[in-house]
Design a protein around this motif. Sequence first.
Motif, mmCIF file in Angstrom:
data_model
loop_
_atom_site.group_PDB
_atom_site.id
_atom_site.type_symbol
_atom_site.label_atom_id
_atom_site.label_comp_id
_atom_site.label_asym_id
_atom_site.label_seq_id
_atom_site.Cartn_x
_atom_site.Cartn_y
_atom_site.Cartn_z
ATOM 1 N N LEU A 45 10.842 -13.130 5.425
ATOM 2 C CA LEU A 45 9.506 -13.061 4.864
ATOM 3 C C LEU A 45 9.156 -11.581 4.777
ATOM 4 O O LEU A 45 9.366 -10.831 5.739
ATOM 5 C CB LEU A 45 8.492 -13.787 5.747
ATOM 6 C CG LEU A 45 8.679 -15.287 5.869
ATOM 7 C CD1 LEU A 45 7.728 -15.852 6.916
ATOM 8 C CD2 LEU A 45 8.466 -15.967 4.541
ATOM 9 N N PHE A 46 8.656 -11.174 3.618
ATOM 10 C CA PHE A 46 8.274 -9.781 3.402
ATOM 11 C C PHE A 46 6.764 -9.759 3.227
ATOM 12 O O PHE A 46 6.243 -10.160 2.196
ATOM 13 C CB PHE A 46 8.989 -9.229 2.165
ATOM 14 C CG PHE A 46 8.666 -7.795 1.851
ATOM 15 C CD1 PHE A 46 8.857 -6.793 2.781
ATOM 16 C CD2 PHE A 46 8.193 -7.438 0.592
ATOM 17 C CE1 PHE A 46 8.574 -5.466 2.485
ATOM 18 C CE2 PHE A 46 7.913 -6.121 0.281
ATOM 19 C CZ PHE A 46 8.099 -5.131 1.233
ATOM 20 N N TYR A 47 6.056 -9.334 4.287
ATOM 21 C CA TYR A 47 4.595 -9.280 4.245
ATOM 22 C C TYR A 47 4.166 -7.988 3.577
ATOM 23 O O TYR A 47 4.558 -6.897 3.981
ATOM 24 C CB TYR A 47 4.016 -9.375 5.657
ATOM 25 C CG TYR A 47 4.235 -10.732 6.271
ATOM 26 C CD1 TYR A 47 3.471 -11.820 5.884
ATOM 27 C CD2 TYR A 47 5.224 -10.935 7.226
ATOM 28 C CE1 TYR A 47 3.679 -13.080 6.429
ATOM 29 C CE2 TYR A 47 5.434 -12.188 7.787
ATOM 30 C CZ TYR A 47 4.655 -13.248 7.377
ATOM 31 O OH TYR A 47 4.863 -14.486 7.914
ATOM 32 N N THR A 48 3.338 -8.126 2.540
ATOM 33 C CA THR A 48 2.956 -7.012 1.694
ATOM 34 C C THR A 48 1.589 -7.303 1.091
ATOM 35 O O THR A 48 0.961 -8.307 1.418
ATOM 36 C CB THR A 48 4.026 -6.818 0.589
ATOM 37 O OG1 THR A 48 3.693 -5.669 -0.185
ATOM 38 C CG2 THR A 48 4.168 -8.018 -0.308
ATOM 39 N N THR A 49 1.136 -6.446 0.210
ATOM 40 C CA THR A 49 -0.048 -6.692 -0.596
ATOM 41 C C THR A 49 0.018 -5.791 -1.820
ATOM 42 O O THR A 49 0.883 -4.918 -1.910
ATOM 43 C CB THR A 49 -1.344 -6.478 0.214
ATOM 44 O OG1 THR A 49 -2.437 -7.082 -0.476
ATOM 45 C CG2 THR A 49 -1.618 -5.011 0.458
ATOM 46 N N THR A 50 -0.869 -6.014 -2.757
ATOM 47 C CA THR A 50 -0.853 -5.232 -3.994
ATOM 48 C C THR A 50 -1.303 -3.802 -3.731
ATOM 49 O O THR A 50 -2.042 -3.532 -2.787
ATOM 50 C CB THR A 50 -1.766 -5.865 -5.064
ATOM 51 O OG1 THR A 50 -3.090 -5.955 -4.545
ATOM 52 C CG2 THR A 50 -1.274 -7.239 -5.454
ATOM 53 N N GLN A 51 -0.839 -2.905 -4.565
ATOM 54 C CA GLN A 51 -1.180 -1.484 -4.518
ATOM 55 C C GLN A 51 -0.930 -0.872 -3.136
ATOM 56 O O GLN A 51 -1.743 -0.116 -2.618
ATOM 57 C CB GLN A 51 -2.622 -1.259 -4.957
ATOM 58 C CG GLN A 51 -2.855 -1.703 -6.379
ATOM 59 C CD GLN A 51 -4.271 -1.440 -6.847
ATOM 60 O OE1 GLN A 51 -5.097 -0.907 -6.119
ATOM 61 N NE2 GLN A 51 -4.554 -1.805 -8.084
ATOM 62 N N CYS A 52 0.214 -1.207 -2.576
ATOM 63 C CA CYS A 52 0.611 -0.693 -1.265
ATOM 64 C C CYS A 52 1.846 0.186 -1.471
ATOM 65 O O CYS A 52 2.944 -0.315 -1.670
ATOM 66 C CB CYS A 52 0.913 -1.861 -0.322
ATOM 67 S SG CYS A 52 1.662 -1.372 1.245
ATOM 68 N N HIS A 53 1.655 1.490 -1.436
ATOM 69 C CA HIS A 53 2.745 2.442 -1.676
ATOM 70 C C HIS A 53 3.862 2.285 -0.645
ATOM 71 O O HIS A 53 5.046 2.320 -0.992
ATOM 72 C CB HIS A 53 2.198 3.868 -1.672
ATOM 73 C CG HIS A 53 3.255 4.914 -1.792
ATOM 74 N ND1 HIS A 53 3.995 5.088 -2.949
ATOM 75 C CD2 HIS A 53 3.722 5.813 -0.898
ATOM 76 C CE1 HIS A 53 4.870 6.062 -2.757
ATOM 77 N NE2 HIS A 53 4.720 6.519 -1.527
ATOM 78 N N LEU A 54 3.499 2.092 0.611
ATOM 79 C CA LEU A 54 4.523 1.916 1.646
ATOM 80 C C LEU A 54 5.321 0.641 1.411
ATOM 81 O O LEU A 54 6.526 0.598 1.660
ATOM 82 C CB LEU A 54 3.874 1.899 3.026
ATOM 83 C CG LEU A 54 3.147 3.177 3.434
ATOM 84 C CD1 LEU A 54 2.489 3.008 4.795
ATOM 85 C CD2 LEU A 54 4.080 4.366 3.421
ATOM 86 N N CYS A 55 4.656 -0.395 0.920
ATOM 87 C CA CYS A 55 5.344 -1.653 0.619
ATOM 88 C C CYS A 55 6.363 -1.450 -0.496
ATOM 89 O O CYS A 55 7.463 -2.009 -0.450
ATOM 90 C CB CYS A 55 4.335 -2.731 0.218
ATOM 91 S SG CYS A 55 3.129 -3.097 1.520
ATOM 92 N N GLU A 56 6.003 -0.640 -1.473
ATOM 93 C CA GLU A 56 6.932 -0.346 -2.568
ATOM 94 C C GLU A 56 8.155 0.405 -2.042
ATOM 95 O O GLU A 56 9.282 0.138 -2.462
ATOM 96 C CB GLU A 56 6.226 0.466 -3.650
ATOM 97 C CG GLU A 56 5.154 -0.320 -4.391
ATOM 98 C CD GLU A 56 4.295 0.546 -5.294
ATOM 99 O OE1 GLU A 56 4.576 1.752 -5.439
ATOM 100 O OE2 GLU A 56 3.316 0.004 -5.855
ATOM 101 N N LEU A 57 7.948 1.321 -1.119
ATOM 102 C CA LEU A 57 9.071 2.053 -0.528
ATOM 103 C C LEU A 57 9.986 1.111 0.253
ATOM 104 O O LEU A 57 11.213 1.178 0.146
ATOM 105 C CB LEU A 57 8.566 3.166 0.392
ATOM 106 C CG LEU A 57 7.818 4.330 -0.254
ATOM 107 C CD1 LEU A 57 7.254 5.264 0.805
ATOM 108 C CD2 LEU A 57 8.724 5.082 -1.219
ATOM 109 N N ALA A 58 9.388 0.225 1.035
ATOM 110 C CA ALA A 58 10.180 -0.721 1.820
ATOM 111 C C ALA A 58 10.943 -1.677 0.911
ATOM 112 O O ALA A 58 12.109 -1.984 1.158
ATOM 113 C CB ALA A 58 9.271 -1.502 2.763
#
Length: 77
Positions: free
Chosen positions: A4-17
């Motif tokens: 499971l990849f917990y994220t949200t929209t417009q999250c720069h760190l999430c894009e890097l991960a």
Amino acid sequence: MELLFYTTTQCHLCELAEALLVSTPMPEPIPVDVVDIAQSEALVERYGTRIPVLRRNDTGAELDWPFTRDQLLTFLQ
């Protein structure tokens, strides 16, 4: 194993991960379900200050950002 990849929209760190996850060579494909924490108050409370987070469904282990490719590979073993 599934992730499971917990994220949200417009999250720069999430894009890097996500980019690291996609670019890391793995011996076999691992299914990844993307979960937007904004859809649940409980998820926002639990992960709001920690995202992006990877969670293994088989062990319940979690890997918080920041993580390296080596840490990711160790997490997936």
